[in-house]
Design an enzyme around this catalytic site. Structure first.
Site, mmCIF file in Angstrom:
data_model
loop_
_atom_site.group_PDB
_atom_site.id
_atom_site.type_symbol
_atom_site.label_atom_id
_atom_site.label_comp_id
_atom_site.label_asym_id
_atom_site.label_seq_id
_atom_site.Cartn_x
_atom_site.Cartn_y
_atom_site.Cartn_z
ATOM 1 N N ALA A 29 0.859 -1.194 0.000
ATOM 2 C CA ALA A 29 0.000 0.000 0.000
ATOM 3 C C ALA A 29 0.894 1.243 0.000
ATOM 4 C CB ALA A 29 -0.969 -0.003 1.186
ATOM 5 N N HIS A 34 6.620 6.139 1.626
ATOM 6 C CA HIS A 34 7.473 5.022 1.208
ATOM 7 C C HIS A 34 8.381 5.453 0.055
ATOM 8 C CE1 HIS A 34 3.883 2.750 2.843
ATOM 9 N NE2 HIS A 34 4.870 2.179 3.506
ATOM 10 N N GLN A 58 2.426 -9.302 13.444
ATOM 11 C CA GLN A 58 2.396 -8.002 14.129
ATOM 12 C C GLN A 58 0.983 -7.444 14.244
ATOM 13 O OE1 GLN A 58 5.104 -6.341 11.042
ATOM 14 N NE2 GLN A 58 3.837 -4.499 11.163
ATOM 15 N N GLY A 147 11.146 4.934 8.475
ATOM 16 C CA GLY A 147 10.627 6.270 8.677
ATOM 17 C C GLY A 147 10.586 6.662 10.144
ATOM 18 N N GLN A 153 9.038 1.991 16.723
ATOM 19 C CA GLN A 153 9.566 0.904 15.897
ATOM 20 C C GLN A 153 11.017 1.176 15.511
ATOM 21 O OE1 GLN A 153 7.476 -1.107 12.363
ATOM 22 N NE2 GLN A 153 8.709 0.451 11.353
ATOM 23 N N ALA A 176 7.369 12.175 6.020
ATOM 24 C CA ALA A 176 6.821 12.788 4.799
ATOM 25 C C ALA A 176 5.405 13.265 5.087
ATOM 26 C CB ALA A 176 6.825 11.777 3.661
ATOM 27 N N LEU A 184 2.008 11.357 6.140
ATOM 28 C CA LEU A 184 1.550 10.347 5.189
ATOM 29 C C LEU A 184 1.453 8.989 5.871
ATOM 30 C CD1 LEU A 184 3.590 11.329 2.012
ATOM 31 C CD2 LEU A 184 1.195 11.777 2.487
#
Length: 276
Positions: A29, A34, A58, A147, A153, A176, A184
């Site tokens: 997605a 990304h 997860q 990111g 994470q 971003a 995003l």
């Protein structure tokens, strides 16, 4: 661009790569966030491999794994357009050859994984650690790109690499944002027009907190009150001020402070943060 669906195909491809390899792990997605990670990898490495794998371990008991978007053809088209060298898109059976009760157990470090997202999504980071370790083992990248939006994470992955002595450079990438400053996320597609406007309170709160810090405010309690005032129309899960060990702070520590927010807009849960 090569599309690799099996571990055997990935290993065969990887053994012929002698120069630097950048790795961007994703659940598909793909959006412009990304894309920014992929573009950075392409710039910094001779080869770039992107993984597209919706990792079942997860997802929590109350999270709908089957409903997660999987527009693989669209993702592959974007990767090819950007100039990605290979996409690893395995089936679940490739990544998890054993049933759940027969698998090795992985546990993210408690001091980084028990609070914030870990308190809401029990076992989530154990699943993240499990799949990321498997991917690192298979891809053997020079650099891997994550990111900053998923701050908790990122901290766990950095700790993992250092603790297990992995020869991989973790490259943190800036958040971003859309033109309206919303971070995003694959989840943004679930927002209707009204909810989208409401969600803008999240980046607004963080921006106001940043401005207050820049003007000299260091008391986290005052800054939290400022942020919660802006977020009052949303269902806030948390707005926390922590250091990079995710320990709560009373006073801002320059270069070692994270402001983390999670809030629900309608049925959609959004994350954002500020690195001070």
């Amino acid at each position: 661009m090569r599309v690799l669906e099996t571990i055997a195909a990935l290993r065969e491809y990887r053994k012929n790569l002698e120069e630097s390899v950048g790795f961007v792990p994703t659940m598909g997605a793909l959006h412009k966030g990304h894309q920014s990670l992929i573009e950075r990898s392409l710039k910094e490495n001779s080869h770039t491999i992107v993984s597209v794998f919706v990792n079942p371990t997860q997802f929590g008991a109350n999270e709908d794994f089957s409903a997660y978007p999987r527009p693989l053809e669209k993702d592959l088209a974007l990767c090819e357009k950007l100039g990605v060298n290979a996409v690893f898109a395995p089936k679940i059976g490739e990544m998890y050859p054993y049933e759940a009760e027969q698998r090795l157990k992985f546990h993210a470090p408690t001091f980084l994984s028990s609070s914030l997202e870990g308190a809401v999504r029990h076992g989530h980071f154990d699943g993240v650690v499990q799949v990321v370790l498997k991917m690192f083992h298979l891809v053997n990248p020079t650099r891997a790109y994550f990111g900053k939006k998923d701050a908790q994470q990122l901290l766990i992955i950095q700790h993992l690499v250092k603790d297990l002595l992995l020869d991989i450079e973790i490259a943190p990438c800036e958040i971003a944002r859309d033109s309206d400053h919303l971070a995003l996320s694959s989840r943004n597609v679930y927002l209707n027009a009204t909810e989208r406007k409401q969600a803008l309170a999240i980046p607004k709160a963080l921006e106001n907190i940043k401005q207050a810090i820049d003007k000299g405010e260091k008391a986290c309690e005052k800054l939290k009150k400022l942020g919660l005032g802006i977020l009052e129309t949303l269902e806030v899960d948390y707005l926390e001020f922590c250091n990079h060990k995710l320990e709560p702070l009373k006073t801002i520590e320059p270069t070692n402070t994270l402001v983390l927010v999670a809030a629900r807009v309608g049925k959609t849960r959004l994350l954002d943060n500020l690195w001070v």
